[in-house]
Scaffold this active site. Sequence first.
Site, PDB file in Angstrom:
ATOM      1  N   HIS A  10    -109.946  -2.040  89.088  1.00 15.81           N
ATOM      2  CA  HIS A  10    -109.875  -1.396  87.778  1.00 15.81           C
ATOM      3  C   HIS A  10    -110.364  -2.473  86.811  1.00 15.81           C
ATOM      4  CE1 HIS A  10    -107.476   1.340  84.843  1.00 15.81           C
ATOM      5  NE2 HIS A  10    -108.268   0.550  84.121  1.00 15.81           N
ATOM      6  N   LEU A  11    -111.446  -2.196  86.126  1.00 17.53           N
ATOM      7  CA  LEU A  11    -112.049  -3.181  85.230  1.00 17.53           C
ATOM      8  C   LEU A  11    -111.004  -3.768  84.287  1.00 17.53           C
ATOM      9  CD1 LEU A  11    -115.277  -3.701  83.900  1.00 17.53           C
ATOM     10  CD2 LEU A  11    -113.772  -3.009  82.059  1.00 17.53           C
ATOM     11  N   HIS A  12    -111.057  -5.068  84.078  1.00 14.50           N
ATOM     12  CA  HIS A  12    -110.146  -5.719  83.145  1.00 14.50           C
ATOM     13  C   HIS A  12    -110.773  -6.998  82.615  1.00 14.50           C
ATOM     14  CE1 HIS A  12    -109.185  -7.032  87.243  1.00 14.50           C
ATOM     15  NE2 HIS A  12    -108.727  -8.170  86.740  1.00 14.50           N
ATOM     16  N   LEU A  13    -110.429  -7.312  81.386  1.00 12.57           N
ATOM     17  CA  LEU A  13    -110.945  -8.487  80.700  1.00 12.57           C
ATOM     18  C   LEU A  13    -109.792  -9.474  80.524  1.00 12.57           C
ATOM     19  CD1 LEU A  13    -113.387  -8.552  77.793  1.00 12.57           C
ATOM     20  CD2 LEU A  13    -111.224  -9.711  77.485  1.00 12.57           C
TER      21      LEU A  13
END
Length: 149
Positions: free
Chosen positions: A92-95
């Site tokens: 799950h994309l995360h910064l």
Amino acid sequence: MECPFCSTRPEVILYEDELIRILIDSYPANRGHLLVVPRRHVESWWELSGEEKVALIRGMELAMEKLRETLKPDAFNVGMNLGREAGQTVPHLHLHVIPRWKGDCAHPRGGVRKAVLDLEDENLSLKERWVRNRLNEKEIEKLREAFSP
């Protein structure tokens, strides 16, 4: 596998709106390590809408602003691991927004480049560092207050 960012425990959520959440990282590389994640489950940058991309950047700025107010770091590392080969472990994309202080590691030069150079991450080599890097309840409450409207 259940997505930890889609089924997030309420106590790690510092901020949320219709597009993003700002979370306390469960395995912090440093004190105050936060994650900015899209609310919609997407694995890659290319799946995001333009509006979601802007919201992630806005979330990054908000996270840095609140960390500066509460924990007073000297600098930041900000980045994303886009794909398994780049080190992405949660699909799950995360910064990552990682506050930094002078002297918090022996060799800060190179920052995120160290991953590509295949150098050991001194923050991940020992599990006890994750525990040491976790915020205490007073620091978490201070951050919660900063994120409150």
